[in-house]
Design an enzyme around this catalytic site. Structure first.
Site, short mmCIF file in Angstrom:
data_model
loop_
_atom_site.label_atom_id
_atom_site.label_comp_id
_atom_site.label_asym_id
_atom_site.label_seq_id
_atom_site.Cartn_x
_atom_site.Cartn_y
_atom_site.Cartn_z
N ALA A 144 0.87 -1.18 0.00
CA ALA A 144 0.00 0.00 0.00
C ALA A 144 0.91 1.22 0.00
O ALA A 144 2.09 1.12 0.33
CB ALA A 144 -0.86 -0.02 1.26
N GLY A 162 0.57 -5.09 0.62
CA GLY A 162 -0.59 -5.03 -0.26
C GLY A 162 -0.29 -5.61 -1.64
O GLY A 162 -1.19 -6.13 -2.30
N GLU A 204 -0.76 -9.13 -1.36
CA GLU A 204 -2.20 -9.37 -1.14
C GLU A 204 -2.97 -9.31 -2.47
O GLU A 204 -3.91 -10.06 -2.67
CB GLU A 204 -2.74 -8.36 -0.12
CG GLU A 204 -2.21 -8.66 1.29
CD GLU A 204 -2.59 -7.59 2.31
OE1 GLU A 204 -2.20 -6.42 2.10
OE2 GLU A 204 -3.25 -7.92 3.30
N GLU A 217 4.34 -5.86 6.81
CA GLU A 217 3.61 -4.79 7.50
C GLU A 217 4.00 -4.66 8.96
O GLU A 217 3.98 -3.57 9.54
CB GLU A 217 2.10 -5.03 7.39
CG GLU A 217 1.50 -4.73 6.02
CD GLU A 217 1.53 -5.92 5.08
OE1 GLU A 217 2.33 -6.86 5.32
OE2 GLU A 217 0.75 -5.92 4.10
C1 3H9 Z 1 0.68 -2.36 3.37
O1 3H9 Z 1 0.86 -2.84 2.29
C2 3H9 Z 1 -0.64 -2.43 4.09
C3 3H9 Z 1 -1.62 -3.39 3.48
O2 3H9 Z 1 -1.44 -4.68 4.01
C4 3H9 Z 1 -3.02 -3.02 3.84
C5 3H9 Z 1 -3.59 -1.82 3.21
C6 3H9 Z 1 -5.07 -1.65 3.45
N1 3H9 Z 1 4.73 3.35 0.00
O3 3H9 Z 1 13.51 1.58 0.18
P1 3H9 Z 1 13.89 2.35 -1.03
C7 3H9 Z 1 9.50 4.67 -1.34
S1 3H9 Z 1 1.88 -1.52 4.18
C8 3H9 Z 1 5.23 4.55 -0.32
O4 3H9 Z 1 14.88 3.41 -0.89
P2 3H9 Z 1 14.96 -0.06 -2.17
C9 3H9 Z 1 10.62 4.98 -0.36
O5 3H9 Z 1 10.18 5.83 0.64
C10 3H9 Z 1 3.26 -1.55 3.09
N2 3H9 Z 1 6.52 4.75 -0.64
O6 3H9 Z 1 14.33 1.38 -2.22
C11 3H9 Z 1 11.64 5.61 -1.29
O7 3H9 Z 1 11.21 6.94 -1.53
P3 3H9 Z 1 12.26 8.11 -1.77
C12 3H9 Z 1 3.96 -2.85 3.10
C13 3H9 Z 1 7.32 3.70 -0.62
O8 3H9 Z 1 15.13 -0.49 -3.56
C14 3H9 Z 1 11.47 4.82 -2.58
O9 3H9 Z 1 10.16 4.23 -2.51
N3 3H9 Z 1 5.15 -2.77 2.29
C15 3H9 Z 1 6.86 2.42 -0.28
O10 3H9 Z 1 16.11 -0.10 -1.24
C16 3H9 Z 1 12.49 3.74 -2.77
O11 3H9 Z 1 12.52 2.93 -1.61
C17 3H9 Z 1 6.35 -2.47 2.82
O12 3H9 Z 1 6.49 -2.31 4.02
C18 3H9 Z 1 5.49 2.25 0.02
N4 3H9 Z 1 4.97 1.06 0.33
O13 3H9 Z 1 13.86 -1.00 -1.47
C19 3H9 Z 1 7.51 -2.36 1.86
N5 3H9 Z 1 7.90 1.55 -0.34
O14 3H9 Z 1 12.96 7.75 -3.04
C20 3H9 Z 1 8.26 -1.08 2.09
C21 3H9 Z 1 8.97 2.27 -0.72
O15 3H9 Z 1 11.42 9.32 -1.84
N6 3H9 Z 1 9.31 -0.86 1.11
N7 3H9 Z 1 8.63 3.57 -0.89
O16 3H9 Z 1 13.17 8.07 -0.57
C22 3H9 Z 1 10.48 -1.52 1.14
O17 3H9 Z 1 10.72 -2.42 1.91
C23 3H9 Z 1 11.55 -1.07 0.17
O18 3H9 Z 1 11.23 0.24 -0.22
C24 3H9 Z 1 11.68 -1.93 -1.12
C25 3H9 Z 1 12.66 -1.25 -2.10
C26 3H9 Z 1 12.23 -3.31 -0.72
C27 3H9 Z 1 10.36 -2.10 -1.80
#
Ligand code: 3H9
Length: 696
Positions: A63, A102, A105, A125
């Site tokens: 999400a 998400g 999901e 999450e």
């Molecule tokens: C969820 O899904 C809830 C649902 O179950 C229910 C909903 C109803 N959203 O980490 P990076 C941005 S909760 C917005 O440097 P990498 C991040 O801030 C979510 N932004 O890259 C950064 O921005 P900036 C569950 C996001 O290659 C840029 O993307 N998911 C999100 O080292 C690059 O990120 C997670 O917890 C997001 N979801 O790693 C996954 N994700 O360039 C969270 C990233 O402005 N994300 N950004 O600084 C990660 O673990 C890592 O970002 C990922 C990439 C592995 C994907």
């Protein structure tokens, strides 16, 4: 801007592409697009099946976290996923990069899943203080079993494609072009007249007994102390085995929303963004060129130097390790080998990797062998004369353009830089102990450090798996400067009547992994003692007065390493045991100094130990030693184990209320006249304006 989601066709298969950089997060536009493209595909009689795929580097990574806390905009993610699951044509998810939260999901709402061999899938999450709130806690157990689902949802760690295949989470793993692989897979399904596979209609396979959940809860109780989300995750998975699907979903929603508005999740989301934000240094142009770092040298093969060298070997970067004496070098290398072997015993690396990493560490006794390295990190004894000798040698032997870094934790980086003829190439890289484990790296910019040196070191931090935070020069930089104030206050509280174990318990209960005295026992009481002695020599007017901890060190109580410090320790056990000998030393100290001990409340301990740090943090910001509150917070989270669910010292301060803290700081200042309690101007200003560190 083009639509974040589009529908195209390949014969009788529709392809729904998500194109919303950087990580295809499921924000409002993506959810709307997913819904309208699905509806269009369902209405198109020429299409028999649909593939959902992400453009760019990944399948949706979750999400859109930035939308949390804002008014929800329909359609919600669960609604979109339900529509995919209910659709009357086959839907296949084609996964590359990371299908997280998400994102996974959405894939679980599809009938089948195909993944690229390099993909990772997970429900992380919990790391944001949440649980999967779009059906993940109900669908994943139905696919892989409750035990495996608990591991993935409560642990929050993604699995690789191959493991996902073994678990039945994906149906096929392909290499090469994902879309080609997914099209071929879908065509096979159509040819075989494969049935629809709605996970909601499945039963949870395997072990579903209630004891599975209570045992799981017990197994995480210690490690997850203070966190709410892991326990809610367990409850949600339990609902998947105990309730019909729709009721389970309701339970998941209820638990999800409770977490979403919790201060713990707000803090954890703050840390997620702060950790990424620290890499963006204000005032440093993003296009600043970086120096090429291919080889590194570390001076000093002690605990710190050895740990630092391991970071580079772990990242595949060759590192020369220099000591002045052969036996010290041998001892250092033996410790490194033992550390790697222990990691191998735990199954985290292979025996082959141990040898590969050891081979990257080249021991040397001669500075003359450092002529070709791109970066040197000095990790020798904390003494200016020793540092002078090292940097004079480095200046003599290192090639022009090599970065010369010091791992000093307290000494003046500008003075160290001045020992060389190239202060622009010198900066601090302050690792935290154990250096191969702790993720924080305080990168200290000197007055003359060049921008490209800063850019290089910040970039390198990430390359070696650290969270690098840029700070300025002052005694103790950010972390230790605040820590020393807290430590002095803890000692003062004991002077006045608290016991060391009472002080430790209050901070442990706040969420620290240990209290200030257990921490100094772990670090070695002699470290602080040496720093104080150095100060007493260099700057007697400003040096701390002698106290009972000096007496402990002089009595040979150095901490865990002598099994006696502020606390006693039993052989092979790190549990602190209150010591009658220490009590006697403290009592004598009070008597000698005419102190009548008084009762001290836990609240007073909390306020004095924490508020003194907040005030110091404000001074650090005011002086520009740290650029932003989030830099201070990230330092405390990754360097000192400040509880993530409290978001960092200054984020916590905002929760308490800056005005409340200011009032107490000012009250203590009025009572004591002590400089440390003089309210920082920033704290005063924020309190007057009724703002917090993070208020706009
Ligand atoms: C969820 O899904 C809830 C649902 O179950 C229910 C909903 C109803 N959203 O980490 P990076 C941005 S909760 C917005 O440097 P990498 C991040 O801030 C979510 N932004 O890259 C950064 O921005 P900036 C569950 C996001 O290659 C840029 O993307 N998911 C999100 O080292 C690059 O990120 C997670 O917890 C997001 N979801 O790693 C996954 N994700 O360039 C969270 C990233 O402005 N994300 N950004 O600084 C990660 O673990 C890592 O970002 C990922 C990439 C592995 C994907």
């Amino acid at each position: 801007m083009s639509d974040p989601v589009s529908l195209s066709r390949d014969g009788d298969i529709g392809i729904i592409r998500i194109d919303y950089p950087p990580v295809n997060a499921l924000g409002h536009g993506v959810r709307t697009g997913l819904q309208s493209c699905l509806r269009e595909a369902m209405a198109d009689d020429s299409l028999q099946a649909v593939i959902v795929i992400g453009e760019g580097k990944t399948f949706p990574a979750g999400a859109d976290i930035r939308e949390f806390g804002k008014p929800p905009q329909p359609p919600s993610l669960p609604e979109v996923i339900n529509e995919y699951e209910a659709s009357d044509k086959l839907v296949v998810a084609a996964i590359h990069g990371t299908a997280l939260g998400g994102g996974l999901e959405v894939a679980l709402g599809c009938d089948y899943r195909v993944a690229l061999d390099s993909a990772r899938l997970g429900l992380p999450e919990v790391n944001l203080g949440l649980l999967p709130g779009a059906g993940g806690t109900q669908r994943l157990p139905r696919l892989v079993g409750a035990r495996q689902a608990l591991d993935m949802i409560v642990g929050g760690k993604p699995v690789k494609a191959a493991q996902a295949r073994e678990l039945g989470l994906v149906d096929d793993v392909v290499s090469g072009d994902l879309l080609d692989g997914a099209l071929a897979f879908t065509r096979r399904l159509l040819a075989d007249r494969a049935p629809r596979r709605r996970i909601r209609e499945m039963d949870v396979p395997g072990d579903t007994g209630a004891e599975l959940f209570s045992e799981f809860e017990q197994s995480i109780a210690r490690k997850q102390r203070g966190f709410k989300a892991p326990f809610s995750c367990i409850k949600a998975v339990q609902a998947a085995v105990e309730l019909p699907f729709d009721q389970g979903i309701e339970r998941e929603r209820e638990l999800f929303f409770k977490l979403l508005i919790s201060p713990e999740s707000a803090a954890q989301r703050h840390v997620f963004f702060a950790e990424r934000e620290v890499a963006k240094v204000p005032g440093l142009d993003k296009t600043t060129p970086k120096r090429d770092i291919q080889t590194v040298a570390v001076i000093g093969a002690g605990t710190m130097g050895g740990g630092i060298a391991m970071n580079f070997a772990n990242a595949g970067i060759p590192v020369k390790l220099l000591e002045v004496k052969q036996d010290a070098l041998d001892k250092g290398l033996a410790i490194i080998r033992r550390n790697y072997q222990n990691t191998a015993k735990k199954g985290r690396i292979s025996a082959e990797q141990v040898e590969q990493r050891m081979a990257l560490i080249q021991p040397t006794l001669s500075y003359d062998e450092l002529g070709d390295v791109d970066l040197v990190i000095e990790a020798v004894f904390e003494n200016m004369d020793v540092k002078k000798a090292v940097f004079t040698e480095l200046d003599r032997v290192c090639k022009p353009g090599a970065i010369l870094a010091t791992n000093t934790s307290t000494l003046d980086v500008n003075r160290i830089a001045a020992f060389t003829g190239r202060p622009q190439d010198v900066m601090g890289m302050h690792f935290f102990s154990p250096a191969n484990v702790m993720r924080l790296l305080e990168n200290v910019r000197g007055d003359k450090t060049a921008d490209d040196v800063i850019a290089t070191v910040m970039d390198l931090s990430r390359r070696i798996g650290k969270v690098g935070v840029l700070v300025g020069v002052c005694h103790g930089f950010v972390g230790n400067r605040m820590l020393h104030k807290r430590q002095a206050e803890a000692v003062q509280l004991v002077n006045e009547g608290a016991s060391p174990q009472q002080v430790d318990k209050v901070l442990f209960d706040l969420g620290f992994p240990m209290g200030p005295f257990a921490m100094s026992d772990l670090a070695g009481m002699d470290v602080g003692y040496r720093i104080r002695e150095e100060l007493r020599k260099d700057d007697p007017d400003n040096a701390p007065p002698r106290n009972w901890t000096d007496e402990l060190v002089e009595a040979g109580r150095l901490g865990q390493k002598t099994r006696a410090g502020v606390f006693d320790y039993q052989e092979g056990d790190r549990t602190p045991i209150p010591s009658p000998d220490v009590d006697a030393i403290i009592e004598k100290y009070r008597r000698d100094n005419g102190i009548t001990p008084r009762h001290i409340s836990d609240q007073e301990i909390l306020e004095r130990c924490m508020y003194v740090m907040v005030n110091e943090g404000a001074k650090i910001l005011e002086e520009g030693i740290a650029a932003r509150p989030l830099d201070v917070d990230v330092i405390w989270i990754y360097g000192y184990g400040f509880p993530v669910y409290r978001g960092g010292v200054l984020f916590w301060a905002d929760q308490v209320g800056v005005k409340t803290i200011f009032d107490k700081v000012n009250e203590i200042y009025q009572q004591t006249g002590s400089d440390v309690w003089k309210p920082a101007q920033l704290l005063t200003d924020l309190a007057e304006q009724n703002k917090g560190f993070y208020s706009k």
